[in-house]
Design an enzyme around this catalytic site. Sequence first.
Site, short mmCIF file in Angstrom:
data_model
loop_
_atom_site.label_atom_id
_atom_site.label_comp_id
_atom_site.label_asym_id
_atom_site.label_seq_id
_atom_site.Cartn_x
_atom_site.Cartn_y
_atom_site.Cartn_z
N GLY A 53 0.83 -1.19 0.00
CA GLY A 53 0.00 0.00 0.00
C GLY A 53 0.87 1.24 0.00
CB CYS A 80 5.30 -4.24 0.03
SG CYS A 80 6.21 -2.75 -0.36
CE1 TYR A 81 1.71 1.23 5.52
CE2 TYR A 81 -0.05 -0.40 5.67
CZ TYR A 81 0.56 0.76 6.12
OH TYR A 81 0.01 1.45 7.18
CG HIS A 164 5.29 -5.92 -4.68
ND1 HIS A 164 4.04 -5.69 -4.15
CD2 HIS A 164 6.01 -4.80 -4.41
CE1 HIS A 164 4.01 -4.50 -3.59
NE2 HIS A 164 5.19 -3.93 -3.74
CD GLU A 166 2.19 -8.58 -5.22
OE1 GLU A 166 3.00 -9.27 -4.60
OE2 GLU A 166 1.96 -7.39 -4.93
CG ASP A 222 -17.04 -9.76 -18.60
OD1 ASP A 222 -16.20 -10.67 -18.75
OD2 ASP A 222 -16.75 -8.62 -18.22
CE LYS A 364 -12.81 -9.86 -19.74
NZ LYS A 364 -14.01 -9.02 -19.88
#
Length: 517
Positions: A53, A80-81, A164, A166, A222, A364
């Site tokens: 963040g 991280c944060y 990170h 991710e 979608d 998605k």
Amino acid sequence: MDTIVVLDFGSQTSQLIARRVRELNVYSELLPWNVAAERVFQLQPKGFILSGGPASVYEANAPQVPDYVLESKKPILGICYGMQALTHRLGGKVNPSPQREYGPATITPLIENALLEGEQRVWMSHGDRIEQLPSGFIALAKSENSPIAAMADTQRNYYAVQFHPEVHHTPRGKEILANFVLKICQAQAQWTTESIIQQTIERVRQQVKGEMVLSAVSGGVDSTVATAMVQRAVGGQLLAIFVDTGLLRHGEAVQVRQALETNLGVELVTVNAAQIFLQALQGVTEPEKKRRIIGETFIRIFEEQARLHGKPRFLVQGTIYPDVVESSAPDRAQAQRIKTHHNVGGLPSDMQFELVEPLRYLFKDEVRIVGEALGLPASIVWRQPFPGPGLAVRCLGEITAERIERLRKADAILIDELQAAGLLRMRSDPHSLQGTAQAFAVLLPVQSVGVMGDQRTYQEVVALRAVTTEDYMTADWARLPYELLAKIANRIVNEVSGVNRVVYDITSKPPATIEWE
Ligand code: XMP
């Protein structure tokens, strides 16, 4: 189902964390850091991940790790944060780094541990760092600028990393997340395509029981997958309405109809509304006004159809998980969303329907995988993003039948040639980033002089846009081979009447955007 809760401290990559966990076939939800504890406990999480963040923990009002997270005695991974917040909360010390660390770094493990092994490249993005470990913690790894790049309290199963895991720039990040989710939290991998479909079918059946369900198909991924899902759940009760705006890409309308009607047996009512849309858009050049008109026209036609068909009680909507996440944290809504408000397929607010949202919990990529498993062709579910208002967004200036057709043809040539060259990325496979993530033609409201044969011409300009991107938030222009660009330009000028000049857009995003409008 075993679940990992990601608490969102506002990082750009928070959603990615939940996606990566789901790629391990473990269900994960992203919730705001200050969400009510009951909401979290409903999910009975096997563990928590605290996201990154933008704040600094020592600022007034900085988001903090909620008490219930610690009281739950479940494993925690701070990123991280999230690492800094955990440190701060548990009595360690966080200070500004002497040097802000942004970009690639190499971490070296200091001790054998359950979270990560071996020297590896990671992606850093932080201004603060851990100066003093909270009691009970040891450092697991260091980097050049972070003596504590990862830490753990193995008694309590608390882990944290400064980088990170991710993002793609941390190539072995998925391994780190897998170690946390599967080994440390011992979550079972129960989130599979089959279980998603099964659960959704049951949810839809329970909701609609024996009633009729209406669906508005816009041509987008979608709404198409949502319709296919409801067909699988309550086939005989589904009535789908496909409003063909005349603003879809080459061949798209036929493809969508065929897939739903022929392949899946959906009872599809097609409304050919191209003329109505053209008329409504006549003389309009301002992009936001175009969007509004398209949205309103779509709703009007849909309302008429709904009335004609006895106005069923339920309506299918293709809401997906990122929409749910963003609407639960409106302050985080991205600039990108501002433009999507008037998307085709937006719903009449005054119509009294109960909504059926089969894709509400899906990202998605999961929508696409589910769509394929339901029997929709890959060419539909994996095609490149396309704005709801369709070609209108890419036909700058006034929209006429002739200009839309001109644009559609030029666009089809670009796509055709990219495909032949193997440079059209269809699958958003994160590990194969080759090819263009999005490519299209734009018709400019500009005429220029040219010469064809012995004739002077005064015709329109087509701009080609082709970008590489992972997340569409930032993008770079694709370094397409000159020979390919030459061929595309040549074909467009020769085959599309009314165009005598082709240019290639070489701006990145930012400062430009992907679309032109
Ligand atoms: P920009 O142009 O903002 O676009 O860089 C980022 C991504 O969003 C898509 N886009 C839209 N998608 N309705 C949509 O559904 C819209 O109105 C819209 N406008 C832009 C764009 O194609 C790109 O993938």
